[in-house]
Design a protein around this motif. Structure first.
Motif, PDB file in Angstrom:
ATOM      1  N   ILE A   1      10.721  37.418  60.963  1.00  0.00           N
ATOM      2  CA  ILE A   1      11.192  38.730  61.416  1.00  0.00           C
ATOM      3  C   ILE A   1      10.043  39.523  62.026  1.00  0.00           C
ATOM      4  N   GLY A   2       8.863  39.463  61.380  1.00  0.00           N
ATOM      5  CA  GLY A   2       7.701  40.187  61.889  1.00  0.00           C
ATOM      6  C   GLY A   2       7.255  39.678  63.245  1.00  0.00           C
ATOM      7  N   ILE A   3       7.278  38.366  63.436  1.00  0.00           N
ATOM      8  CA  ILE A   3       6.885  37.778  64.722  1.00  0.00           C
ATOM      9  C   ILE A   3       7.859  38.207  65.819  1.00  0.00           C
ATOM     10  N   ALA A   4       9.149  38.135  65.505  1.00  0.00           N
ATOM     11  CA  ALA A   4      10.164  38.536  66.484  1.00  0.00           C
ATOM     12  C   ALA A   4      10.053  40.023  66.807  1.00  0.00           C
ATOM     13  N   ARG A   5       9.779  40.818  65.796  1.00  0.00           N
ATOM     14  CA  ARG A   5       9.638  42.259  66.012  1.00  0.00           C
ATOM     15  C   ARG A   5       8.493  42.565  66.962  1.00  0.00           C
ATOM     16  N   LYS A   6       7.350  41.934  66.759  1.00  0.00           N
ATOM     17  CA  LYS A   6       6.193  42.182  67.621  1.00  0.00           C
ATOM     18  C   LYS A   6       6.427  41.682  69.036  1.00  0.00           C
ATOM     19  N   ALA A   7       7.145  40.556  69.149  1.00  0.00           N
ATOM     20  CA  ALA A   7       7.422  40.001  70.476  1.00  0.00           C
ATOM     21  C   ALA A   7       8.310  40.925  71.292  1.00  0.00           C
ATOM     22  N   ASN A   8       9.184  41.674  70.626  1.00  0.00           N
ATOM     23  CA  ASN A   8      10.134  42.551  71.324  1.00  0.00           C
ATOM     24  C   ASN A   8       9.668  44.000  71.400  1.00  0.00           C
ATOM     25  N   ALA A   9       8.525  44.305  70.779  1.00  0.00           N
ATOM     26  CA  ALA A   9       8.052  45.695  70.733  1.00  0.00           C
ATOM     27  C   ALA A   9       7.431  46.105  72.065  1.00  0.00           C
ATOM     28  N   SER A  10       7.680  47.339  72.451  1.00  0.00           N
ATOM     29  CA  SER A  10       7.097  47.870  73.687  1.00  0.00           C
ATOM     30  C   SER A  10       5.714  48.464  73.456  1.00  0.00           C
ATOM     31  N   THR A  11       5.383  48.758  72.182  1.00  0.00           N
ATOM     32  CA  THR A  11       4.071  49.298  71.831  1.00  0.00           C
ATOM     33  C   THR A  11       3.560  48.586  70.586  1.00  0.00           C
ATOM     34  N   GLU A  12       2.322  48.856  70.222  1.00  0.00           N
ATOM     35  CA  GLU A  12       1.758  48.306  68.996  1.00  0.00           C
ATOM     36  C   GLU A  12       1.745  49.334  67.875  1.00  0.00           C
ATOM     37  N   LEU A  13       2.513  50.398  68.030  1.00  0.00           N
ATOM     38  CA  LEU A  13       2.567  51.432  67.000  1.00  0.00           C
ATOM     39  C   LEU A  13       3.280  50.901  65.762  1.00  0.00           C
ATOM     40  N   PRO A  14       2.896  51.381  64.576  1.00  0.00           N
ATOM     41  CA  PRO A  14       3.662  51.029  63.371  1.00  0.00           C
ATOM     42  C   PRO A  14       5.077  51.583  63.476  1.00  0.00           C
ATOM     43  N   VAL A  15       5.982  50.969  62.733  1.00  0.00           N
ATOM     44  CA  VAL A  15       7.399  51.330  62.816  1.00  0.00           C
ATOM     45  C   VAL A  15       7.839  51.941  61.498  1.00  0.00           C
ATOM     46  N   THR A  16       8.591  53.025  61.582  1.00  0.00           N
ATOM     47  CA  THR A  16       9.144  53.655  60.387  1.00  0.00           C
ATOM     48  C   THR A  16      10.651  53.795  60.520  1.00  0.00           C
ATOM     49  N   VAL A  17      11.331  53.796  59.406  1.00  0.00           N
ATOM     50  CA  VAL A  17      12.733  54.184  59.357  1.00  0.00           C
ATOM     51  C   VAL A  17      12.784  55.502  58.603  1.00  0.00           C
ATOM     52  N   LEU A  18      13.563  56.440  59.118  1.00  0.00           N
ATOM     53  CA  LEU A  18      13.517  57.806  58.608  1.00  0.00           C
ATOM     54  C   LEU A  18      14.841  58.227  58.000  1.00  0.00           C
ATOM     55  N   SER A  19      14.756  59.078  56.962  1.00  0.00           N
ATOM     56  CA  SER A  19      15.924  59.830  56.553  1.00  0.00           C
ATOM     57  C   SER A  19      16.029  61.042  57.473  1.00  0.00           C
ATOM     58  N   LYS A  20      17.141  61.753  57.360  1.00  0.00           N
ATOM     59  CA  LYS A  20      17.345  62.928  58.189  1.00  0.00           C
ATOM     60  C   LYS A  20      16.116  63.834  58.129  1.00  0.00           C
ATOM     61  N   SER A  21      15.561  64.135  59.291  1.00  0.00           N
ATOM     62  CA  SER A  21      14.293  64.869  59.340  1.00  0.00           C
ATOM     63  C   SER A  21      14.388  66.038  60.308  1.00  0.00           C
ATOM     64  N   SER A  22      13.527  67.019  60.084  1.00  0.00           N
ATOM     65  CA  SER A  22      13.481  68.183  60.963  1.00  0.00           C
ATOM     66  C   SER A  22      12.852  67.798  62.296  1.00  0.00           C
ATOM     67  N   ASN A  23      13.141  68.597  63.322  1.00  0.00           N
ATOM     68  CA  ASN A  23      12.537  68.360  64.631  1.00  0.00           C
ATOM     69  C   ASN A  23      11.022  68.450  64.569  1.00  0.00           C
ATOM     70  N   ASP A  24      10.498  69.369  63.724  1.00  0.00           N
ATOM     71  CA  ASP A  24       9.049  69.523  63.591  1.00  0.00           C
ATOM     72  C   ASP A  24       8.426  68.245  63.029  1.00  0.00           C
ATOM     73  N   PHE A  25       9.089  67.647  62.049  1.00  0.00           N
ATOM     74  CA  PHE A  25       8.552  66.427  61.460  1.00  0.00           C
ATOM     75  C   PHE A  25       8.595  65.279  62.461  1.00  0.00           C
ATOM     76  N   LEU A  26       9.693  65.163  63.182  1.00  0.00           N
ATOM     77  CA  LEU A  26       9.800  64.107  64.189  1.00  0.00           C
ATOM     78  C   LEU A  26       8.744  64.278  65.270  1.00  0.00           C
ATOM     79  N   GLN A  27       8.482  65.527  65.644  1.00  0.00           N
ATOM     80  CA  GLN A  27       7.453  65.797  66.649  1.00  0.00           C
ATOM     81  C   GLN A  27       6.077  65.407  66.132  1.00  0.00           C
ATOM     82  N   ALA A  28       5.838  65.646  64.829  1.00  0.00           N
ATOM     83  CA  ALA A  28       4.546  65.286  64.242  1.00  0.00           C
ATOM     84  C   ALA A  28       4.319  63.783  64.280  1.00  0.00           C
ATOM     85  N   LEU A  29       5.371  63.009  64.114  1.00  0.00           N
ATOM     86  CA  LEU A  29       5.241  61.550  64.129  1.00  0.00           C
ATOM     87  C   LEU A  29       5.166  60.986  65.540  1.00  0.00           C
TER      88      LEU A  29
END
Length: 393
Positions: A254-282
């Motif tokens: 899964i990790g190999i496939a994820r990196k092969a399909n990624a457009s950037t090398e940034l780490p990936v997070t999954v989020l719960s409902k978040s404020s716009n300010d928090f999303l902007q910070a990330l």
């Protein structure tokens, strides 16, 4: 002391039955038996929150299974739901006999709620293992030997996590799902979560994440029904043993496939409902993926789709995270308070759990992880990437 394999075997078999119950009630359209929760018992971030008969019945089955098999656990198994459901204005207690042979009591309870005779008989078969479901799938020999002090142990159960998807999603929409991919919504996001923790330290020890609605399993010993396989992941974390059944070869794929399909090398997070300010910070520091349900979000990290699961807004509770936390610990990860991280940097303590002041719960606020959290495997790397997001705060 008790051999931990006996406990984990009993827990996994009980959760496997929980998956079958969830499938059968969905198949017979009995998830229409829903009840809106009162303010003190609903998720603090939800305008409305519901429980189904599946939530109540599954929780009572797991409590019965654990307490009847291990007397030391009596009164130490807690869950999100009450032991009652309201049907057509009538409050029906869902009380199951401690005796696994007391079919009469179970039939009485189910008949108070359900009218479909085939469904009632199928559920009795599952709960009491009296017909085609009589075998236990998991044996104590499936787990490494370890000792556990039952007198110092307590459990948290979330019988149906992602209840909204359980209610509204259609079975036909996910017949081909397996965990080599992830989804934003639907029945694959529904999980049954159970975790055990040390009462003295609050540290998780055992955890199970099970998915009732999976067609092709990536874990061992898939439990089959007429509709779906179940997917069950377990983890053990004691001072002497860390173990899990998560297939690391599949995680690597899964990790190999994820990196092969990624457009950037940034780490990936999954989020719960978040404020716009928090999303902007990330923004600019993390990519994100979407899915729903705390259990499914944890699985995105455990299975390699994301580097972390971040909750910034509360609305997640002990029953959501205790089981997934134990599996994370078994793999070397940890959960930290997001607020403490933002205030103190790396000088923070991991999240821990406690028993409720009263059960069934009269309010859920005491069990809420109000300060948000960071759920990560390689948490030092994740925290170092998070640090620049909050430098200006």
């Amino acid at each position: 002391m008790t051999l931990g394999g006996e406990l984990l075997s009993a827990l996994c078999n009980s959760v496997e039955r929980a998956c079958l119950i969830a499938v059968e009630l969905k198949r017979f359209l009995c998830n229409s038996l829903i009840e809106a929760k009162e303010d003190e018992l609903k998720n603090e971030n939800a305008q409305s929150d519901f429980k189904t008969f599946a939530d109540v019945l599954i929780q009572q089955v797991i409590i019965r299974d654990l307490e009847s098999s291990f007397s030391e656990l009596k009164g130490q198994v807690f869950g999100e739901e009450s032991d009652k459901i309201t049907v057509h204005g009538k409050v029906v207690p869902v009380k199951l006999s401690e005796s696994d042979s007391d079919v009469v009591q179970t039939h009485h309870v189910l008949s108070e709620v359900l009218k479909n005779k085939e469904c009632i008989e199928t559920l009795i078969d599952i709960i009491h293992r009296k017909g085609k479901f009589q075998e236990n799938l998991w044996m104590s020999g499936d787990f490494d030997d370890f000792e556990i002090d039952l007198g110092n142990l307590a459990f948290w159960i979330d019988p149906i996590d992602c209840t909204k998807e359980y209610i509204k999603a259609a079975i036909k929409d996910c017949r081909d799902f397996d965990n080599r991919r992830t989804v934003e919504q639907g029945l694959p996001c529904v999980t049954c979560l159970v975790g055990a923790f040390d009462v003295t330290s609050g540290t998780p020890i055992l955890g199970v994440i099970a998915q009732p609605f999976v067609s092709t399993s990536v874990s061992i010993k898939p439990r089959t029904s007429e509709v779906f396989n179940s997917e069950l992941f377990w983890g053990i974390c004691t001072p002497k043993l860390k173990a899990t059944n998560i297939n690391q070869e599949i995680v690597k794929e899964i990790g190999i496939a994820r990196k092969a399909n990624a457009s950037t090398e940034l780490p990936v997070t999954v989020l719960s409902k978040s404020s716009n300010d928090f999303l902007q910070a990330l923004s600019g520091h993390f990519d994100s993926i979407r899915t729903c349900g705390a259990g499914k979000k944890c699985l995105t990290t455990l299975l390699g789709f994301s580097d972390c699961f971040i909750n910034s807004s509360g609305g997640v509770y002990f029953w959501d995270m205790c089981g997934p936390h134990a599996i994370l610990l078994a793999l070397g990860g940890e959960i930290f308070s997001l607020m403490e991280f933002k205030e103190n940097g790396l000088e923070m303590k991991p999240i821990r759990y406690a028993v409720p002041s009263k059960f069934p719960l009269e309010q859920v606020s005491e069990c809420c992880l109000k300060n948000g959290f960071i759920y990560a495997l390689e948490y030092e790397k994740v925290l170092s990437k998070l640090k620049p997001c909050f430098l200006s705060e």
